[in-house]
Design a protein around this motif. Structure first.
Motif, mmCIF file in Angstrom:
data_model
loop_
_atom_site.group_PDB
_atom_site.id
_atom_site.type_symbol
_atom_site.label_atom_id
_atom_site.label_comp_id
_atom_site.label_asym_id
_atom_site.label_seq_id
_atom_site.Cartn_x
_atom_site.Cartn_y
_atom_site.Cartn_z
ATOM 1 N N GLY A 166 0.811 -1.214 0.000
ATOM 2 C CA GLY A 166 0.000 0.000 0.000
ATOM 3 C C GLY A 166 0.841 1.259 0.000
ATOM 4 N N ALA A 167 1.929 1.280 0.781
ATOM 5 C CA ALA A 167 2.781 2.469 0.862
ATOM 6 C C ALA A 167 3.558 2.687 -0.426
ATOM 7 N N VAL A 168 4.032 1.623 -1.046
ATOM 8 C CA VAL A 168 4.819 1.765 -2.279
ATOM 9 C C VAL A 168 3.938 2.235 -3.421
ATOM 10 N N ASN A 169 2.725 1.709 -3.507
ATOM 11 C CA ASN A 169 1.876 2.036 -4.648
ATOM 12 C C ASN A 169 1.105 3.346 -4.483
ATOM 13 N N ALA A 170 0.740 3.730 -3.265
ATOM 14 C CA ALA A 170 -0.092 4.922 -3.099
ATOM 15 C C ALA A 170 0.367 5.799 -1.943
ATOM 16 N N ASP A 171 1.578 5.644 -1.478
ATOM 17 C CA ASP A 171 2.138 6.446 -0.389
ATOM 18 C C ASP A 171 1.262 6.376 0.865
ATOM 19 N N LEU A 172 1.098 7.517 1.542
ATOM 20 C CA LEU A 172 0.361 7.545 2.805
ATOM 21 C C LEU A 172 -1.110 7.149 2.655
ATOM 22 N N PRO A 173 -1.821 7.613 1.630
ATOM 23 C CA PRO A 173 -3.222 7.171 1.497
ATOM 24 C C PRO A 173 -3.342 5.647 1.322
ATOM 25 N N GLY A 174 -2.429 5.055 0.596
ATOM 26 C CA GLY A 174 -2.447 3.601 0.429
ATOM 27 C C GLY A 174 -2.202 2.874 1.736
ATOM 28 N N LEU A 175 -1.286 3.399 2.547
ATOM 29 C CA LEU A 175 -1.004 2.815 3.851
ATOM 30 C C LEU A 175 -2.217 2.935 4.768
ATOM 31 N N LEU A 176 -2.878 4.098 4.743
ATOM 32 C CA LEU A 176 -4.063 4.301 5.576
ATOM 33 C C LEU A 176 -5.212 3.386 5.158
ATOM 34 N N VAL A 177 -5.417 3.220 3.859
ATOM 35 C CA VAL A 177 -6.479 2.333 3.378
ATOM 36 C C VAL A 177 -6.175 0.887 3.765
ATOM 37 N N THR A 178 -4.910 0.489 3.668
ATOM 38 C CA THR A 178 -4.514 -0.868 4.051
ATOM 39 C C THR A 178 -4.821 -1.119 5.515
ATOM 40 N N TRP A 179 -4.428 -0.198 6.383
ATOM 41 C CA TRP A 179 -4.654 -0.392 7.810
ATOM 42 C C TRP A 179 -6.135 -0.271 8.176
ATOM 43 N N ALA A 180 -6.879 0.548 7.448
ATOM 44 C CA ALA A 180 -8.325 0.607 7.681
ATOM 45 C C ALA A 180 -8.951 -0.755 7.357
ATOM 46 N N GLY A 181 -8.489 -1.390 6.293
ATOM 47 C CA GLY A 181 -8.988 -2.720 5.949
ATOM 48 C C GLY A 181 -8.616 -3.752 6.993
ATOM 49 N N VAL A 228 -7.914 -3.264 10.218
ATOM 50 C CA VAL A 228 -8.695 -3.009 11.431
ATOM 51 C C VAL A 228 -10.149 -3.416 11.212
ATOM 52 N N GLY A 229 -10.688 -3.124 10.041
ATOM 53 C CA GLY A 229 -12.072 -3.482 9.745
ATOM 54 C C GLY A 229 -12.301 -4.988 9.771
ATOM 55 N N VAL A 230 -11.408 -5.743 9.160
ATOM 56 C CA VAL A 230 -11.545 -7.196 9.143
ATOM 57 C C VAL A 230 -11.474 -7.751 10.560
ATOM 58 N N ASN A 231 -10.548 -7.260 11.354
ATOM 59 C CA ASN A 231 -10.437 -7.729 12.737
ATOM 60 C C ASN A 231 -11.651 -7.329 13.568
ATOM 61 N N ALA A 232 -12.183 -6.136 13.343
ATOM 62 C CA ALA A 232 -13.359 -5.688 14.089
ATOM 63 C C ALA A 232 -14.572 -6.548 13.757
ATOM 64 N N VAL A 233 -14.762 -6.850 12.478
ATOM 65 C CA VAL A 233 -15.893 -7.692 12.087
ATOM 66 C C VAL A 233 -15.737 -9.087 12.674
ATOM 67 N N HIS A 234 -14.534 -9.633 12.640
ATOM 68 C CA HIS A 234 -14.297 -10.964 13.193
ATOM 69 C C HIS A 234 -14.539 -10.971 14.707
ATOM 70 N N ALA A 235 -14.076 -9.948 15.391
ATOM 71 C CA ALA A 235 -14.263 -9.872 16.844
ATOM 72 C C ALA A 235 -15.735 -9.683 17.192
ATOM 73 N N LYS A 236 -16.435 -8.841 16.463
ATOM 74 C CA LYS A 236 -17.860 -8.606 16.731
ATOM 75 C C LYS A 236 -18.655 -9.873 16.492
ATOM 76 N N HIS A 237 -18.323 -10.617 15.480
ATOM 77 C CA HIS A 237 -19.017 -11.875 15.185
ATOM 78 C C HIS A 237 -18.865 -12.837 16.360
ATOM 79 N N GLY A 238 -17.687 -12.956 16.919
ATOM 80 C CA GLY A 238 -17.447 -13.844 18.064
ATOM 81 C C GLY A 238 -18.172 -13.371 19.304
ATOM 82 N N TRP A 239 -18.180 -12.063 19.577
ATOM 83 C CA TRP A 239 -18.864 -11.532 20.750
ATOM 84 C C TRP A 239 -20.366 -11.680 20.619
ATOM 85 N N GLY A 240 -20.878 -11.541 19.394
ATOM 86 C CA GLY A 240 -22.316 -11.693 19.183
ATOM 87 C C GLY A 240 -22.777 -13.083 19.553
ATOM 88 N N ARG A 241 -22.025 -14.093 19.190
ATOM 89 C CA ARG A 241 -22.387 -15.467 19.547
ATOM 90 C C ARG A 241 -22.332 -15.655 21.060
#
Length: 147
Positions: free
Chosen positions: A96-111, A113-126
């Protein structure tokens, strides 16, 4: 290797030896015979496992407790998922950083964090839903005694 595997290996060796002796015209009959023996072995193994599991469930019910439900969502699974995403975060951040600099890095980390949040919420919901069901069941059990 257990005894069943050794029996199947002997059967396979005998089938191959018979094929060499009898020739290719009997090949399909020999293969069908061997596959029938494999199917019988698999069926008996599955039957044993099902009987064992049913016996365990009956023991749990006989003791008065509820059988354990395997939700497939344990602390170890969540921890492992988090570790895998953190390991994958390194090359993904670099890409992400090589191809799009800081915005690419931010989008990568947002993804990430998002994947981990969805996975964690799914487990807590059960977990919370299972807890609500058990408290409702305990209320129902107490009302049965009152009647």
């Amino acid at each position: 290797m257990d005894a069943h595997d050794a029996d199947l290996k002997k059967e396979l060796d005998a089938t191959l030896h018979a094929r060499r002796d009898l020739g290719e015209e009997y090949e399909s009959a020999l293969i069908d015979s061997f596959l029938e023996k494999v199917e019988q072995q698999v069926t008996s193994t599955v039957d044993r496992q099902v009987r064992r599991q049913l016996a365990q469930q009956q023991m749990v019910v006989a003791r008065g407790s509820r059988p354990q439900e395997h939700s497939g969502d344990s602390w170890g699974e969540r921890f492992g998922f988090g570790m895998v995403t953190m390991i994958l975060a390194i090359p993904l951040s670099a890409i992400g950083a090589v191809n799009a600099d800081l915005p690419g890095l931010l989008v990568t980390w947002a993804g990430i964090v998002g994947v981990n949040a969805v996975h964690a919420k799914h487990g807590w919901g059960r977990f919370t839903r299972r807890g609500a069901d058990s408290s409702r069941e305990s209320r129902r059990d107490s009302s049965d005694w009152e009647d």
